[in-house]
Scaffold this motif. Structure first.
Motif, mmCIF file in Angstrom:
data_model
loop_
_atom_site.group_PDB
_atom_site.id
_atom_site.type_symbol
_atom_site.label_atom_id
_atom_site.label_comp_id
_atom_site.label_asym_id
_atom_site.label_seq_id
_atom_site.Cartn_x
_atom_site.Cartn_y
_atom_site.Cartn_z
ATOM 1 N N ILE A 18 -10.108 -0.659 -42.410
ATOM 2 C CA ILE A 18 -9.098 -1.387 -43.181
ATOM 3 C C ILE A 18 -9.277 -1.151 -44.685
ATOM 4 N N VAL A 19 -8.143 -1.072 -45.378
ATOM 5 C CA VAL A 19 -8.119 -0.971 -46.835
ATOM 6 C C VAL A 19 -7.064 -1.939 -47.361
ATOM 7 N N GLU A 20 -7.099 -2.194 -48.690
ATOM 8 C CA GLU A 20 -6.280 -3.266 -49.244
ATOM 9 C C GLU A 20 -5.031 -2.807 -49.985
ATOM 10 N N ASP A 21 -4.944 -1.522 -50.367
ATOM 11 C CA ASP A 21 -3.761 -1.062 -51.084
ATOM 12 C C ASP A 21 -3.596 0.444 -50.908
ATOM 13 N N VAL A 53 -5.253 6.281 -49.802
ATOM 14 C CA VAL A 53 -5.347 7.707 -50.118
ATOM 15 C C VAL A 53 -6.806 8.158 -50.098
ATOM 16 N N GLU A 54 -7.686 7.386 -50.720
ATOM 17 C CA GLU A 54 -9.109 7.741 -50.770
ATOM 18 C C GLU A 54 -9.704 7.825 -49.367
ATOM 19 N N SER A 90 -12.088 10.783 -44.492
ATOM 20 C CA SER A 90 -12.260 10.854 -43.032
ATOM 21 C C SER A 90 -10.942 11.194 -42.344
ATOM 22 N N GLU A 91 -11.064 11.601 -41.089
ATOM 23 C CA GLU A 91 -9.871 11.908 -40.293
ATOM 24 C C GLU A 91 -9.567 10.739 -39.349
ATOM 25 N N ALA A 148 1.752 6.318 -51.165
ATOM 26 C CA ALA A 148 0.476 6.726 -50.590
ATOM 27 C C ALA A 148 0.683 7.776 -49.497
ATOM 28 N N MET A 149 1.653 7.566 -48.636
ATOM 29 C CA MET A 149 1.935 8.542 -47.570
ATOM 30 C C MET A 149 2.296 9.902 -48.149
#
Length: 618
Positions: free
Chosen positions: A426-429, A434-435, A440-441, A459-460
């Motif tokens: 999970i990420v927040e923004d 992107v990072e 990772s894949e 981001a996409m």
């Protein structure tokens, strides 16, 4: 039958009086004493027949008929010449100019009446033929449109049936994908069956042989079945679907359950089909001697001139603006017929742009063992919904990257996805998304659309520029058709609208990962859900504070962002009133209604605050 109108034209008033007396019983009589007056009155009154004197001052009958035949509006009116002349050449000239007959002076009353009657009969026959021709042309047009529509409606599911069946026979579909393929074949077959049933039913309606079987029927078991069949369609479109009962209501009645369900499902499907946002409600009440079902919606509504076409077989109104909605155009005609067979009727109230209300009444005849329900608890205690244990149960597999700025939603989505057997990061923004994607894949990336720092779309796009081919799923509270189409057009493989439905979630993951698993229950402990709801309420005060600050600083873009976030998160946790108010605020900013109407904005924000305090007091 409406009496025809005859225009009598003669400069001799005595002749007009005689002819009027002869013909007034069979026709409305209008008089003119000159050629010009005849032309003027013909343009205004459009008589069915003109009796025109030949010899008149200034403009004789021959000149008058030339001018009448030259004017489009009067050119088809048949004209009988009145003449005292006994000249073959004159008679020939009159017929050549377009006269249909001659009446000679002095008048023979029986001959006059016979010649006029003959022409009036010809006129009636011509009008009847024209009307019949128009009706046949209209019927032909409707049936041609129906056949063209049916060609599309049948070919689409048939293509899926044949395509998947051929692929299975050819061994082109792996064993673990065959369940999904067979499900598509089944769904397409069911759709074809519904089309065929409509066509067979309409043939029975036209022959008055569509029968009903009146048997004891559990009313609310039937309503629950209707809800299961149409509820998902409303959820898929982001429409609120409610069943509202006005008590008391009978538990059991004598009716045809299959035909009653057919009526309700058809009307509800239509309401959902023509509603892009808002609600569809099914309201049930007792109106002796009837049981009444009202299907109300906030959809596109119907033009007043189209209301008369609604229940005509093969007709589809609004088909120019909504050519993508499909259907046979037979459902309302069949539903009307069935409601009458069940001892009632169907009526409709609608206005373009303001929604519709279809009201179905059926005869209320209670079963012997019926009781009267006084509230929803009585209904809940009486209904037992059977479980279906025949579906295959498999855990999902895959690595998921999830971007969501709301803490509570991150936790909830992680719980759900983990219960499904998936590994979740999970990420927040958008920046963190992107990072993570570069480091990772992942098998699947799920991202909220509206996030701080960077949104899901940006981001996409950045991730895809690196050559990443991982499928993306959009998470959004925006469930409008044009928004969904936009997300799919710009590169998202799928979308999930908040609140996320379990079956849709599993379907999307199956589709994106190319697998076939089905999970019927996601067992999230009640204490986890309760804690998440409490956490949401704890954060709600900050959300409302952010909304108030953005409003006071006239930062409309930020205000829309906060309203959108609250709309999605409150819907997921089931706080309907908060969701409704946040959606109103967001929609008003999107459509431009706000900030023009700042008083209404202030009222919505005040209601948010009041609702918040009422929730934390419980």
């Amino acid at each position: 039958m409406t009496q025809p109108t005859i225009l009598l034209v003669d400069d001799e008033k005595a002749n007009l009086k005689v002819l009027s007396e002869l013909l007034k019983k069979d026709a409305h009589i209008s008089l003119a004493i000159s050629g010009q007056q005849a032309i003027d009155k013909s343009l205004v009154f459009r008589p069915d027949l003109i009796l025109l004197d030949v010899v008149m001052p200034k403009m004789d009958g021959f000149e008058t008929i030339k001018k009448l035949k030259a004017i489009k509006e009067t050119s088809e009116i048949p004209i009988i010449f009145i003449t005292g002349l006994n000249s073959a050449d004159k008679e020939k000239l009159g017929l050549t100019l377009g006269a249909v007959d001659y009446i000679y002076k002095p008048f023979n009353s029986e001959v006059v009446k016979a010649r006029v009657a003959t022409q009036l009969k010809i006129i009636r026959q011509r009008n009847e033929l024209q009307k019949l021709s128009q009706e046949l042309a209209h019927a032909s047009e409707i049936k041609s449109r129906f056949l063209a529509n049916m060609s599309h409606e049948i070919r689409t599911p048939l293509t899926a049936v044949i395509g998947y069946a051929e692929s299975i026979l050819a061994g082109e579909i792996d064993e673990d994908e065959q369940y999904n393929a067979i499900s598509i074949i089944n769904d397409s077959g069911q759709h074809l069956l519904s089309l065929l049933n409509d066509i067979l039913d309409i043939s029975k309606v036209e022959a008055d042989k569509l029968d009903v079987a009146l048997i004891p029927t559990r009313l609310f078991k039937l309503i629950e079945e209707v809800k299961l069949l149409v509820g998902d369609k409303a959820l898929h479109k982001g429409i609120e679907f409610n069943i509202k009962c006005q008590f008391p209501l009978p538990s059991k009645l004598i009716t045809d359950p299959t035909r009653l369900k057919q009526i309700l499902i058809n009307l509800l499907n239509n309401a959902i089909k023509f509603t892009d946002q808002g609600f569809v409600d099914l309201v049930i009440k007792n109106t002796p001697p009837f049981l009444q079902f009202s299907i109300q919606d906030s959809g596109i509504g119907i033009n007043s001139e189209d209301l008369s076409k609604l229940f005509i077989a093969f007709s589809q109104v609004n088909n120019t603006a909504n050519s993508n909605v499909g259907g046979t155009g037979l459902g309302l005609n069949i539903s009307k017929y069935l409601s009458e067979k069940l001892g009632g009727n169907i009526s409709v109230l609608s206005k373009k742009g303001e929604g519709s209300c279809f009201t179905v009444k059926i005869k209320l005849k209670e079963a012997d063992d019926s009781i009267w329900f006084k509230n929803q608890t009585d209904i809940d205690n009486a209904i037992v919904i059977p479980c279906n244990d025949a579906k295959p149960q498999k855990k999902l597999k895959g690595n998921i990257l999830l971007a969501e700025d709301n803490k509570g939603l991150r936790t909830l989505f992680t719980l759900i996805l983990t219960k499904l057997g998936l590994t979740v990061t999970i990420v927040e923004d958008g920046k963190q998304l992107v990072e993570a994607a570069l480091v990772s894949e992942y098998d699947l990336i799920m991202t909220d659309i509206h996030m701080p720092n960077m949104g899901g779309v940006e981001a996409m796009n950045l991730i895809k520029l690196t050559g990443c081919e991982t499928p993306f799923v959009a998470l959004t509270a925006n469930a409008m058709t044009h928004e969904i189409t936009h997300y799919l057009d710009i590169g998202f493989s799928e979308y999930l609208s908040k609140p996320i439905q379990r079956e849709k979630l599993v379907h999307v993951i199956n589709h994106c990962l190319g697998i076939n698993s089905r999970i019927d229950e996601i067992d999230i402990p009640e204490n986890n859900l309760c804690q998440l709801k409490n956490d949401f309420l704890d954060d709600l005060s900050l959300d409302i504070k952010n909304i108030k600050n953005a409003f006071s600083h006239k930062n409309w873009q930020q205000l829309q962002f906060f309203a959108h976030g609250l709309n999605g998160s409150s819907a997921v946790f089931g706080f309907k009133e908060i969701t409704k108010l946040a959606a109103k605020l967001e929609n008003g900013l999107q459509t431009g209604e706000f900030p023009t109407d700042r008083l209404k904005m202030q009222l919505i924000i005040d209601n948010l605050t009041t609702t918040f305090f009422s929730l934390i007091k419980k």
